[in-house]
Scaffold this active site. Structure first.
Site, short mmCIF file in Angstrom:
data_model
loop_
_atom_site.label_atom_id
_atom_site.label_comp_id
_atom_site.label_asym_id
_atom_site.label_seq_id
_atom_site.Cartn_x
_atom_site.Cartn_y
_atom_site.Cartn_z
N CYS A 54 -12.98 1.79 -15.26
CA CYS A 54 -13.45 3.25 -15.02
C CYS A 54 -12.30 4.31 -14.71
O CYS A 54 -12.19 4.75 -13.94
CB CYS A 54 -14.53 3.43 -14.01
N ASP A 100 -9.84 5.63 -2.25
CA ASP A 100 -8.75 6.03 -3.03
C ASP A 100 -9.09 6.82 -4.19
O ASP A 100 -10.28 7.04 -4.30
CB ASP A 100 -7.80 4.87 -3.50
N CYS A 145 -25.07 3.62 -14.42
CA CYS A 145 -24.14 4.60 -14.17
C CYS A 145 -24.87 6.07 -14.63
O CYS A 145 -25.07 6.24 -15.69
CB CYS A 145 -22.81 4.43 -14.81
N TYR A 153 -6.38 6.70 3.93
CA TYR A 153 -6.41 5.57 2.94
C TYR A 153 -5.84 4.39 3.35
O TYR A 153 -6.28 3.16 3.39
CB TYR A 153 -5.98 6.13 1.50
N CYS A 198 -16.63 2.12 -21.01
CA CYS A 198 -17.71 1.92 -20.58
C CYS A 198 -18.52 0.70 -21.15
O CYS A 198 -19.39 0.08 -20.54
CB CYS A 198 -18.46 3.28 -20.85
N CYS A 256 -17.95 -2.17 -18.85
CA CYS A 256 -18.39 -1.82 -17.34
C CYS A 256 -19.74 -2.43 -17.06
O CYS A 256 -20.76 -2.09 -17.46
CB CYS A 256 -18.41 -0.21 -17.33
N GLU A 312 0.74 -1.16 -0.02
CA GLU A 312 -0.08 0.07 0.07
C GLU A 312 0.90 1.21 0.03
O GLU A 312 0.56 2.29 -0.74
CB GLU A 312 -1.08 0.03 1.07
#
Length: 302
Positions: free
Chosen positions: A205, A150, A221, A132, A212, A215, A49
DNA sequence: AACCCGTGGGT
DNA sequence: TACCCAAGGGT
């Protein structure tokens, strides 16, 4: 006259619908990354991370493997000089992260008996671990139900639920409320949801040229249904690079990294023509603890 | 709250 | 080419 159909903006999708679309997509499309291995230690997750802060996955993988092989536990890293962490950081960028990771390893060794703590509150007390990262390590390493926000999650929620092309320039309370509102209640499911939305933002995305057509959220959306309106919110000031202290510091550190021992001051001069700025940056690097002055010149801290 | 902090790939 | 962007944090 034709009856006017009011172009009512679509309502944000219900959380259950988001889950039903994103979780199966993730099950099929998740990348296999070493820090997602069920056998990966919490320390491995924490290291990943921090390395992934502002640095793409593709550049992190190799360095992460080297770090975990060399320092399998926090005490292993804490036992070495901080300069070893900086050198092993390689070219990931923002080398202060290496310094903070070393400091975190020391804190874990001294305050947590060498074990990475599980709660976001305890994690947040470690150097280099912010909102985060604390949430991400809690969720991914320990299954804690935490809001992981994030840049990917913010973008996905801004589009799917908010109908705008991108999130705000900086994290807002409204974004936290939205993310909390769509987080599954069951801890195990919430952890998968967090990583799944991040993955969707990273692979589909995306900030530019979102895919898209691929997606799972496209049918619900708000941004897509509204025809992908251009972002009209506040914009972030562009960061300069040429001639900045960041560029100068990067070149100075790179010069030390490229050698094996102390670098004489005379060898540092050629990397930056402006002597005043060079001296100022060198002083700031010493102040930050990224370099230290030794008899032979400048080196990573021993 | 705005600004600082590296690096490299994609467009 | 110049700019944008990437699993942010600290001050």
């Amino acid at each position: 006259m034709p009856s006017a159909v009011p172009p009512r903006p679509p309502a944000p999708p219900a959380p259950a619908e988001l889950h039903a679309r994103v979780l199966p997509w993730y099950a099929e499309h998740a990348r296999t990354l070493p820090w997602r291995d069920p056998d990966c230690s919490p320390w491995g997750v924490l290291v990943s991370e921090v390395m992934l802060q502002q640095t793409p996955v593709a550049r992190v993988e190799q360095v992460w493997r080297e770090w975990l092989r060399r320092w399998p536990t926090p005490p292993d890293l804490a036992a070495e000089p901080a300069g070893e962490a900086v050198r092993a950081w390689g070219r990931l960028g923002y080398p202060r992260r290496a310094l903070r990771l070393h400091a975190a390893a020391t804190a874990i060794t001294e305050r947590f008996d060498g074990q990475v703590p599980a709660t976001p509150e305890e994690l947040r007390s470690l150097p280099g671990v912010g909102e985060y990262t604390a949430a991400a390590v809690g969720a991914f390493a320990f299954g804690v139900r935490a809001v992981v926000l994030d840049t990917n999650v913010r973008r996905v929620l801004a589009r799917a639920c908010g109908g705008t092309g991108q999130g705000a320039p900086s994290l807002t309370a409204a974004e936290r409320r939205l993310a909390e509102g769509v987080l599954p209640h069951d801890p195990a499911t919430s952890a998968t949801w967090n990583v799944a939305v991040m993955e969707l933002g990273a692979l589909v995305c995306t900030a530019r040229n979102p895919r898209c057509a691929d997606c799972p959220l496209a049918p619900v959306c708000r941004w897509a249904l509204a025809g992908h309106p251009a972002y009209d919110g506040p914009v972030r000031a562009p960061q300069r690079w040429q001639g900045t202290d960041r560029q100068c510091r990067g070149l100075l550190v790179d010069r030390v990294r490229s050698g094996t021992g102390p670098v004489p001051a005379a060898d540092l001069a050629p990397v930056w023509p402006d002597a005043a700025q060079r001296d100022r940056c060198l002083a700031s690097l010493l102040e930050d603890g990224l370099l230290e002055q030794v008899p032979g010149g400048y080196a990573f801290p021993a």
